[in-house]
Design an enzyme around this catalytic site. Structure first.
Site, PDB file in Angstrom:
ATOM      1  CE  LYS A  31      32.073  31.448  53.485  1.00 23.64           C
ATOM      2  NZ  LYS A  31      31.925  31.255  52.027  1.00 23.64           N
ATOM      3  CG  ASP A  58      29.709  33.768  50.746  1.00 21.23           C
ATOM      4  OD1 ASP A  58      29.515  34.901  50.270  1.00 21.23           O
ATOM      5  OD2 ASP A  58      30.822  33.211  50.749  1.00 21.23           O
ATOM      6  CE  LYS A  60      31.810  36.572  48.068  1.00 17.14           C
ATOM      7  NZ  LYS A  60      31.681  35.133  48.352  1.00 17.14           N
ATOM      8  CG  ASP A  63      20.628  40.951  38.673  1.00 11.92           C
ATOM      9  OD1 ASP A  63      20.237  41.847  37.894  1.00 11.92           O
ATOM     10  OD2 ASP A  63      20.720  39.750  38.344  1.00 11.92           O
ATOM     11  CB  THR A  67      16.913  40.786  39.966  1.00 13.60           C
ATOM     12  OG1 THR A  67      16.201  41.150  38.791  1.00 13.60           O
ATOM     13  CG2 THR A  67      17.389  39.353  39.846  1.00 13.60           C
ATOM     14  CB  THR A 122      40.556  39.426  49.705  1.00 13.67           C
ATOM     15  OG1 THR A 122      39.869  38.192  49.616  1.00 13.67           O
ATOM     16  CG2 THR A 122      40.081  40.177  50.912  1.00 13.67           C
ATOM     17  NE  ARG A 213      41.006  26.677  51.669  1.00 16.44           N
ATOM     18  CZ  ARG A 213      41.591  27.488  50.791  1.00 16.44           C
ATOM     19  NH1 ARG A 213      42.257  26.966  49.776  1.00 16.44           N
ATOM     20  NH2 ARG A 213      41.506  28.792  50.934  1.00 16.44           N
TER      21      ARG A 213
HETATM   22  O1  C5P Z   1      39.239  27.692  53.465  1.00 12.87           O
HETATM   23  P1  C5P Z   1      39.267  29.129  53.909  1.00 12.87           P
HETATM   24  O2  C5P Z   1      39.396  29.286  55.410  1.00 12.87           O
HETATM   25  O3  C5P Z   1      40.248  29.969  53.129  1.00 12.87           O
HETATM   26  O4  C5P Z   1      37.792  29.634  53.539  1.00 12.87           O
HETATM   27  C1  C5P Z   1      37.422  30.969  53.613  1.00 12.87           C
HETATM   28  C2  C5P Z   1      36.018  31.128  53.096  1.00 12.87           C
HETATM   29  O5  C5P Z   1      35.719  32.510  53.032  1.00 12.87           O
HETATM   30  C3  C5P Z   1      35.794  30.576  51.691  1.00 12.87           C
HETATM   31  O6  C5P Z   1      34.443  30.118  51.634  1.00 12.87           O
HETATM   32  C4  C5P Z   1      35.972  31.772  50.797  1.00 12.87           C
HETATM   33  O7  C5P Z   1      35.211  31.695  49.617  1.00 12.87           O
HETATM   34  C5  C5P Z   1      35.450  32.895  51.696  1.00 12.87           C
HETATM   35  N1  C5P Z   1      35.995  34.215  51.400  1.00 12.87           N
HETATM   36  C6  C5P Z   1      37.352  34.498  51.400  1.00 12.87           C
HETATM   37  N2  C5P Z   1      37.787  35.761  51.139  1.00 12.87           N
HETATM   38  C7  C5P Z   1      36.916  36.724  50.896  1.00 12.87           C
HETATM   39  C8  C5P Z   1      35.552  36.470  50.903  1.00 12.87           C
HETATM   40  C9  C5P Z   1      35.129  35.181  51.163  1.00 12.87           C
HETATM   41  O8  C5P Z   1      38.171  33.619  51.640  1.00 12.87           O
HETATM   42  N3  C5P Z   1      37.356  37.940  50.692  1.00 12.87           N
END
Ligand code: C5P
Length: 236
Positions: A31, A58, A60, A63, A67, A122, A213
């Protein structure tokens, strides 16, 4: 494991390339979000796609339909496998996104990328919903936007671990649910407050898991990914 997507949430192509090279073959795709894309631009997306990697872009998009269609056309030209828009952009915007993806993919004789939608971020809570004039409960709003996404012909939604069951019941089996917020029992939760393990999320009905992470910040990212895959493949 095809269902495991790794969030390359780093600032440089060098770091992202090192992660992708270490993880290729063990995970189902990568991603690329607004952080890396804004730092380094579209060439790295093309680089991964040309190596045969599945790239979930990703960004998102949200618009006016014209566009968004232009942005989706550009993303499809890069060879992405999945991309997303905000369901709050409405059904005309979502239909325009899907049509643009299909047209551009056909022009390049490629499969059409999966086009999915974010329902409610979220990070929003009931109070923030009130700020923007939404009086319904969060779950009603998520359900409504998931149904709107499906009716507009999109392939699925991004959903928090808590929303998987609700969306699966409402939208059926033929609808992708992409779930971030995955943590192992021993992982630091960071800023993710509501989490499930990978196994729990798949059992709840997630189609794809997005993990950042716990893999990319591990001292050995490949070993961390392999642990998650092994956990998911264990018989119950
Ligand atoms: O590091 P981590 O496992 O928390 O990463 C989750 C990924 O999913 C990040 O790129 C974050 O921006 C994305 N994300 C999220 N919650 C959402 C939508 C996307 O954590 N509701």
């Amino acid at each position: 494991m095809d269902q495991l997507l790794v969030a390359l949430d780093v600032d440089t192509v060098n770091d992202a390339r090192r992660l992708a090279d270490a993880l290729r073959g063990c995970v189902g795709g990568f991603k690329i979000g607004s952080r890396l894309f804004t730092s380094e631009g579209p060439r790295f997306v093309e680089e991964l796609a040309s190596k045969g990697d599945r790239v979930f872009l990703d960004l998102k998009f949200h618009d006016i339909p014209h566009t968004v269609a232009g942005a989706v056309t550009a993303a499809t030209r890069l060879g992405v496998w999945m991309l997303n828009v905000h369901a709050a952009g409405g059904s005309a915007m979502m239909r325009a996104a899907k049509a643009a993806a299909a047209e551009e993919a056909a022009r390049h004789s490629r499969p059409t990328p999966l086009v999915i939608a974010v329902t409610m971020l979220t990070s929003l809570d009931q109070e923030t919903l009130g700020e923007i004039g939404v009086k319904d409960a969060m779950t009603s709003q998520v359900g409504r936007l998931a149904s709107l996404t499906q009716t507009a012909g999109l392939d699925g939604v991004v959903a928090s671990p808590q929303e998987i069951g609700l969306i699966r019941r409402r939208c059926g089996d033929n609808f992708a649910i992409v779930t971030p917020g995955i943590r192992g029992a021993a992982d630091a939760k960071g800023d993710q407050s509501r989490t499930l393990t990978a196994t729990e999320a798949l059992k709840a009905g997630a189609t794809y898991l997005v993990v950042g992470r716990p893999i990319i910040a591990a001292s050995d990212p490949r070993a961390a990914a392999e642990r998650i895959v092994a956990e998911c493949q264990q018989p119950n």
